[in-house]
Design an enzyme around this catalytic site. Structure first.
Site, PDB file in Angstrom:
ATOM      1  NE  ARG A 181      43.162  35.487  33.626  1.00  0.00           N
ATOM      2  CZ  ARG A 181      44.234  34.900  33.157  1.00  0.00           C
ATOM      3  NH1 ARG A 181      44.120  33.973  32.237  1.00  0.00           N
ATOM      4  NH2 ARG A 181      45.448  35.229  33.609  1.00  0.00           N
ATOM      5  NE  ARG A 196      55.372  31.956  12.515  1.00  0.00           N
ATOM      6  CZ  ARG A 196      56.248  31.628  11.569  1.00  0.00           C
ATOM      7  NH1 ARG A 196      56.917  30.504  11.666  1.00  0.00           N
ATOM      8  NH2 ARG A 196      56.438  32.424  10.558  1.00  0.00           N
ATOM      9  CG  ASN A 255      41.114  43.009  36.233  1.00  0.00           C
ATOM     10  OD1 ASN A 255      42.311  42.926  36.477  1.00  0.00           O
ATOM     11  ND2 ASN A 255      40.598  42.604  35.098  1.00  0.00           N
ATOM     12  CG  HIS A 273      49.526  46.780  40.655  1.00  0.00           C
ATOM     13  ND1 HIS A 273      48.625  47.464  39.882  1.00  0.00           N
ATOM     14  CD2 HIS A 273      49.040  45.517  40.772  1.00  0.00           C
ATOM     15  CE1 HIS A 273      47.637  46.654  39.540  1.00  0.00           C
ATOM     16  NE2 HIS A 273      47.869  45.464  40.068  1.00  0.00           N
ATOM     17  CG  HIS A 312      43.084  45.443  39.626  1.00  0.00           C
ATOM     18  ND1 HIS A 312      42.719  44.761  40.770  1.00  0.00           N
ATOM     19  CD2 HIS A 312      44.326  44.962  39.313  1.00  0.00           C
ATOM     20  CE1 HIS A 312      43.670  43.919  41.114  1.00  0.00           C
ATOM     21  NE2 HIS A 312      44.659  44.018  40.252  1.00  0.00           N
ATOM     22  CE  LYS A 327      45.702  34.498  37.571  1.00  0.00           C
ATOM     23  NZ  LYS A 327      46.592  35.617  37.384  1.00  0.00           N
ATOM     24  CE  LYS A 338      44.579  38.554  32.010  1.00  0.00           C
ATOM     25  NZ  LYS A 338      43.913  39.632  32.769  1.00  0.00           N
ATOM     26  CD  GLU A 358      46.901  42.103  42.942  1.00  0.00           C
ATOM     27  OE1 GLU A 358      45.705  41.741  42.871  1.00  0.00           O
ATOM     28  OE2 GLU A 358      47.384  42.985  42.193  1.00  0.00           O
ATOM     29  CD  GLU A 402      40.345  39.840  31.967  1.00  0.00           C
ATOM     30  OE1 GLU A 402      41.444  39.435  32.367  1.00  0.00           O
ATOM     31  OE2 GLU A 402      39.981  41.015  32.041  1.00  0.00           O
ATOM     32  CG  HIS A 415      44.773  49.848  36.640  1.00  0.00           C
ATOM     33  ND1 HIS A 415      44.078  48.877  35.962  1.00  0.00           N
ATOM     34  CD2 HIS A 415      45.876  49.221  37.126  1.00  0.00           C
ATOM     35  CE1 HIS A 415      44.715  47.723  36.031  1.00  0.00           C
ATOM     36  NE2 HIS A 415      45.816  47.904  36.741  1.00  0.00           N
TER      37      HIS A 415
HETATM   38  P1  NAD Z   1      58.575  43.192  40.558  1.00  0.00           P
HETATM   39  O1  NAD Z   1      58.709  42.071  39.621  1.00  0.00           O
HETATM   40  O2  NAD Z   1      59.100  44.514  40.155  1.00  0.00           O
HETATM   41  O3  NAD Z   1      59.248  42.803  41.955  1.00  0.00           O
HETATM   42  C1  NAD Z   1      59.272  43.776  42.981  1.00  0.00           C
HETATM   43  C2  NAD Z   1      60.700  44.062  43.454  1.00  0.00           C
HETATM   44  O4  NAD Z   1      61.137  42.979  44.273  1.00  0.00           O
HETATM   45  C3  NAD Z   1      61.728  44.210  42.356  1.00  0.00           C
HETATM   46  O5  NAD Z   1      62.649  45.202  42.714  1.00  0.00           O
HETATM   47  C4  NAD Z   1      62.398  42.838  42.333  1.00  0.00           C
HETATM   48  O6  NAD Z   1      63.729  42.893  41.815  1.00  0.00           O
HETATM   49  C5  NAD Z   1      62.407  42.489  43.799  1.00  0.00           C
HETATM   50  N1  NAD Z   1      62.419  41.085  44.135  1.00  0.00           N
HETATM   51  C6  NAD Z   1      61.760  40.084  43.536  1.00  0.00           C
HETATM   52  N2  NAD Z   1      61.859  38.961  44.256  1.00  0.00           N
HETATM   53  C7  NAD Z   1      62.635  39.249  45.311  1.00  0.00           C
HETATM   54  C8  NAD Z   1      63.085  38.493  46.427  1.00  0.00           C
HETATM   55  N3  NAD Z   1      62.695  37.242  46.635  1.00  0.00           N
HETATM   56  N4  NAD Z   1      63.898  39.095  47.319  1.00  0.00           N
HETATM   57  C9  NAD Z   1      64.258  40.413  47.156  1.00  0.00           C
HETATM   58  N5  NAD Z   1      63.818  41.190  46.151  1.00  0.00           N
HETATM   59  C10 NAD Z   1      63.013  40.598  45.242  1.00  0.00           C
HETATM   60  O7  NAD Z   1      57.022  43.419  40.962  1.00  0.00           O
HETATM   61  P2  NAD Z   1      55.824  42.420  41.274  1.00  0.00           P
HETATM   62  O8  NAD Z   1      54.988  43.136  42.254  1.00  0.00           O
HETATM   63  O9  NAD Z   1      56.282  41.051  41.564  1.00  0.00           O
HETATM   64  O10 NAD Z   1      55.056  42.359  39.873  1.00  0.00           O
HETATM   65  C11 NAD Z   1      54.405  43.488  39.335  1.00  0.00           C
HETATM   66  C12 NAD Z   1      54.124  43.233  37.876  1.00  0.00           C
HETATM   67  O11 NAD Z   1      53.260  42.098  37.756  1.00  0.00           O
HETATM   68  C13 NAD Z   1      53.417  44.385  37.169  1.00  0.00           C
HETATM   69  O12 NAD Z   1      54.107  44.724  35.991  1.00  0.00           O
HETATM   70  C14 NAD Z   1      52.036  43.834  36.847  1.00  0.00           C
HETATM   71  O13 NAD Z   1      51.511  44.361  35.656  1.00  0.00           O
HETATM   72  C15 NAD Z   1      52.313  42.358  36.733  1.00  0.00           C
HETATM   73  N6  NAD Z   1      51.141  41.500  36.996  1.00  0.00           N
HETATM   74  C16 NAD Z   1      50.887  40.537  36.077  1.00  0.00           C
HETATM   75  C17 NAD Z   1      49.824  39.674  36.275  1.00  0.00           C
HETATM   76  C18 NAD Z   1      49.569  38.562  35.300  1.00  0.00           C
HETATM   77  O14 NAD Z   1      48.538  37.896  35.417  1.00  0.00           O
HETATM   78  N7  NAD Z   1      50.479  38.303  34.378  1.00  0.00           N
HETATM   79  C19 NAD Z   1      49.026  39.795  37.426  1.00  0.00           C
HETATM   80  C20 NAD Z   1      49.321  40.792  38.343  1.00  0.00           C
HETATM   81  C21 NAD Z   1      50.393  41.645  38.122  1.00  0.00           C
HETATM   82  N1  GLY Z   2      45.813  39.229  37.403  1.00  0.00           N
HETATM   83  C1  GLY Z   2      44.712  39.175  36.499  1.00  0.00           C
HETATM   84  C2  GLY Z   2      44.632  37.930  35.677  1.00  0.00           C
HETATM   85  O1  GLY Z   2      45.495  37.100  35.698  1.00  0.00           O
HETATM   86  O2  GLY Z   2      43.677  37.776  34.978  1.00  0.00           O
END
Ligand code: NAD
Ligand code: GLY
Length: 362
Positions: A241, A121, A245, A265, A248, A227, A143, A185, A237, A252
């Site tokens: 917040r 939990r 987006n 993305h 986005h 942020k 998130k 971003e 949100e 999307h």
């Molecule tokens: P990712 O986590 O897939 O990383 C991108 C690539 O880079 C992967 O292949 C990873 O293995 C590699 N990598 C990571 N760090 C590295 C490094 N230092 N050196 C070499 N390779 C490295 O993608 P991302 O763009 O970091 O994240 C995308 C995700 O984030 C999506 O699923 C999206 O929905 C999510 N997201 C979440 C929020 C939130 O608020 N929680 C906000 C924006 C995006």
């Molecule tokens: N990346 C969108 C949020 O964190 O709200």
């Protein structure tokens, strides 16, 4: 090192620090001070582990540590990866005082954060983001979640970490296309509410593209501060917040129409942000010159800024209806009220949206 705080409404107990600096993964005193727990589960993937796991495990040598290596990629941001973490925690008999550390990009952070939100939990999580996108956005704000076969991020929870540790040196190994995707971003923060940051990104383009350490640290801290303020004002949100987006809804739709294969993305968000700003021109809120500047800034950071001819406007409009911000069938868009000052608009005429999309073709 620069330390910011995410100040959360329920008071100091839930507020947490974001530490930003070059080489922080090698700072054992810092790691010891932010990791009091004895049972640690590190979640990472092979790509990241080969560069950054060793210094982390060395700093935790006096603790019980298990490591979960998730498969890489958005296709694995699913319940199976989430279950892999839970299975490891159960097998190790970890208790409620254990800690999950996410070492990786946004995908690792979101899955590991969701495991922390739900194991027994809810246990504590710590984010060590290693992509630019994760450092400026996903690691901050709580998130967490995974995808469902029918849609992105449909399963998840809000669960704030106990700290975020951003080692800017990790960006040295990031593939250039991932770095560019993170810049989308970064530019977003200027477009949301920060005209001087937008200008700063124009002025410092060469240094940022060359990974100048001082500029990177300044840029990442600026984004995290923005942020953190937005999350402090609206953790779940209900209002402001949603501005995070920007671009986005269009992005999307473009990602879905190309089955998440054509663009990263951030690349789709870049095109979406250009469309949103162009819509601001059509609604008479932004000058044509500022819309041209916006497209030029994304292009300057190696990001796409136009829609390819084979994707029809009708198809984009259709996909946009699935956006999570839609309420009662009315599409709600994050749009400029003025240049670099955004808000949420419901009920924008479909013809204006159509014109904006058509104006952003190659
Ligand atoms: P990712 O986590 O897939 O990383 C991108 C690539 O880079 C992967 O292949 C990873 O293995 C590699 N990598 C990571 N760090 C590295 C490094 N230092 N050196 C070499 N390779 C490295 O993608 P991302 O763009 O970091 O994240 C995308 C995700 O984030 C999506 O699923 C999206 O929905 C999510 N997201 C979440 C929020 C939130 O608020 N929680 C906000 C924006 C995006
Ligand atoms: N990346 C969108 C949020 O964190 O709200």
């Amino acid at each position: 090192m620069n330390t910011l705080t995410v100040n959360l409404p329920a008071g100091a107990a839930r507020s947490y620090p974001i530490h930003i600096g070059h080489g922080l993964l090698h700072d054992r005193d810092l790691l010891a001070s932010i990791i009091p727990q004895r049972q640690i589960c590190i979640v990472t993937n092979d790509n990241v582990a080969r560069h950054y796991l060793a210094p982390l495990t060395a700093a935790l040598a006096d603790k019980t540590v298990i490591t979960v290596h998730l498969p890489d990629g958005e296709a694995h941001k699913n319940l199976a990866s989430y279950a892999q973490i839970l299975d490891a925690l159960v097998a190790a008999r970890y208790d409620r005082d254990s800690l999950i550390i996410a070492l990786g990009g946004g995908i690792t952070g979101d899955i590991a954060g969701f495991a922390a939100a739900t194991y027994q939990r809810g246990i504590t999580g710590l984010q060590i983001p290693t992509t630019l996108l994760a450092q400026v956005d996903s690691s901050v704000g709580g998130k967490t979640g995974v995808n469902h076969p029918q849609g992105k991020n449909l399963i998840g929870a809000f669960h704030q970490p106990q700290a975020v540790l951003i080692d800017t040196a990790t960006l040295a190994t990031l593939p250039p296309r991932e770095y560019a995707a993170g810049m989308a971003e970064v530019i977003k923060y200027g477009l949301i509410n920060d005209p001087s940051f937008f200008t700063w990104l124009e002025t410092n383009r060469d240094g940022i593209r060359a990974h100048d350490p001082a500029l990177l640290a300044e840029m990442i801290a600026h984004c995290c501060a923005n942020k953190a303020a937005i999350v402090a004002a609206d953790e779940r949100e209900q209002g402001v917040r949603a501005l995070l987006n920007y671009g986005h809804t269009f992005g999307h739709a473009l990602e879905a129409l190309t089955h998440y294969k054509r663009w990263k993305h951030g690349e789709a968000v870049a095109i979406g942000s250009v469309i949103a700003t162009r819509l601001g021109v059509i609604l008479d809120r932004v000058s044509d010159a500022d819309a041209v500047r916006t497209a030029a800034l994304f292009a300057a950071y190696d990001l796409p800024a136009t829609i390819p001819a084979e994707i029809t406007t009708a198809a984009i409009l259709d996909k946009m209806q699935l956006d999570k911000k839609t309420r009662g069938g009315i599409l709600r868009l994050v749009l400029p009220q003025h240049f670099c000052d955004s808000g949420i608009d419901g009920g924008v005429a479909a013809e204006a949206i159509r014109q904006a999309i058509d104006a952003c073709r190659a």
